[in-house]
Structures are given as C-alpha cells and as structure tokens.
Design a protein around this motif. Structure first.
Motif, short mmCIF file in Angstrom:
data_model
loop_
_atom_site.label_atom_id
_atom_site.label_comp_id
_atom_site.label_asym_id
_atom_site.label_seq_id
_atom_site.Cartn_x
_atom_site.Cartn_y
_atom_site.Cartn_z
N VAL A 124 48.23 44.79 -5.53
CA VAL A 124 47.98 44.83 -6.97
C VAL A 124 46.52 44.47 -7.26
O VAL A 124 45.87 45.12 -8.08
N ILE A 125 46.01 43.47 -6.58
CA ILE A 125 44.61 43.06 -6.79
C ILE A 125 43.67 44.20 -6.40
O ILE A 125 42.74 44.53 -7.15
N ILE A 126 43.92 44.81 -5.25
CA ILE A 126 43.08 45.92 -4.80
C ILE A 126 43.17 47.10 -5.78
O ILE A 126 42.16 47.72 -6.12
N ASN A 184 34.18 57.00 -13.74
CA ASN A 184 34.73 58.09 -14.53
C ASN A 184 33.99 58.24 -15.86
O ASN A 184 33.71 59.35 -16.30
N VAL A 185 33.66 57.12 -16.48
CA VAL A 185 32.94 57.17 -17.76
C VAL A 185 31.53 57.72 -17.55
O VAL A 185 31.02 58.46 -18.38
N LEU A 202 44.19 56.25 -15.27
CA LEU A 202 43.95 55.40 -14.11
C LEU A 202 45.11 54.44 -13.88
O LEU A 202 45.50 54.20 -12.72
N ILE A 203 45.67 53.92 -14.94
CA ILE A 203 46.83 53.02 -14.79
C ILE A 203 48.03 53.78 -14.24
O ILE A 203 48.76 53.29 -13.38
N MET A 204 48.23 55.03 -14.71
CA MET A 204 49.33 55.84 -14.19
C MET A 204 49.14 56.13 -12.70
O MET A 204 50.10 56.05 -11.92
N PHE A 262 39.12 49.39 -12.04
CA PHE A 262 37.86 49.01 -12.70
C PHE A 262 36.70 49.86 -12.18
O PHE A 262 35.90 50.38 -12.96
N MET A 263 36.60 49.99 -10.86
CA MET A 263 35.50 50.77 -10.29
C MET A 263 35.61 52.24 -10.67
O MET A 263 34.61 52.89 -10.98
#
Length: 148
Positions: free
Chosen positions: A7-9, A21-22, A36-38, A15-16
C-alpha cells in the motif's frame, strides 16, 4: 512483502504518476486522481489475490486479468473505469516504474557488475528488436488502413 508495504509503495507510485501525468498530459490533477486510484486498487487487488488464492500464480497475471475484465465493454462499471483511467498517460506510469527499476539496479550493483558487458549487449539487442518490430507492425497496419 506484506500488504502494508504494498500500500505504501502504491501510494508513492500514485503521487509520482500524478506529478508526471499532470506534466505530460492535458489532464488536471483532479481529473488524474480517480484513474490513478482505480489503477492502484486493481494492482492491490491482484497482489492480494496472488497472496491468498491457491495456485502460485504471479500477481501480474491477476492484475492484467482484472484490468482487462473490469474494462471489458458490457461489464457493469466498465465505462466509468475506462473514462477515468483513460485520463492517465502511459508515460506517466512508466516514469516512476523506470525510476524504481534504476534504484533497484543501483541497490544490486554487485549483481549487475557480475553480469558485466553481457547485460548491456542483451539490453541493446532487446531495445533494437522491440523498436524494429514495432516499426514493422506500425508500417503494416498504417499501410493496410491506407494512412500511408
């Protein structure tokens, strides 16, 4: 690796990937986050399946299968998932993965040194073959479609 580490990774990867992506696509931060969450959820579910289901199947097989199944037209929610995930660029996902691979190689530099020049030659052959193969396939498809 335990689930907490996964989960941490995945959070670090989100985040990266969000940052790249932005920078690399027209999608905004708000548009990028759901996709990204999906993707991270699918990856985590695949990791959990590999850990707890019998058969000793690698997690990547579960992740790919889940991703294909959940985005297959006709599956409930596939349009929703596809709409959000399509706002995430491929390069945005590759950037942190390649950074992680570089760190992993740096961590195992002694093993990398043992392989020596052979691994460099192999990498060059693979890169060249992939490039030429992709160019041939693209040429054939574009010619077939009448684009060139």
């Amino acid at each position: 690796m335990n689930i907490k580490d996964c989960v941490i990774i995945l959070c670090i990867m989100i985040f990266m990937s969000l940052f790249s992506n932005v920078l690399g696509t027209p999608a905004t931060v708000i548009e990028s986050i759901p996709g990204l969450i999906m993707l991270a959820d699918i990856a985590l579910l695949g990791i959990l399946m590999a850990k707890y289901l019998p058969g000793n199947i690698p997690s990547v097989a579960y992740i790919v299968t889940l991703g294909c199944f959940l985005t297959y037209p006709g599956v409930p929610g596939s349009d929703f998932i596809t709409a959000h995930v399509s706002k995430v660029g491929f390069i945005a996902l590759c950037t942190p993965l390649l950074a992680y691979a570089g760190i992993a190689i740096g961590k195992d530099l002694d093993t990398f040194k043992k392989n020596g020049w052979r691994i460099v030659v192999l990498a060059c052959v693979v890169f060249t073959g992939t490039y030429i193969g992709s160019a041939i396939i693209a040429q054939a498809i574009l010619k077939f479609l009448g684009q060139i």
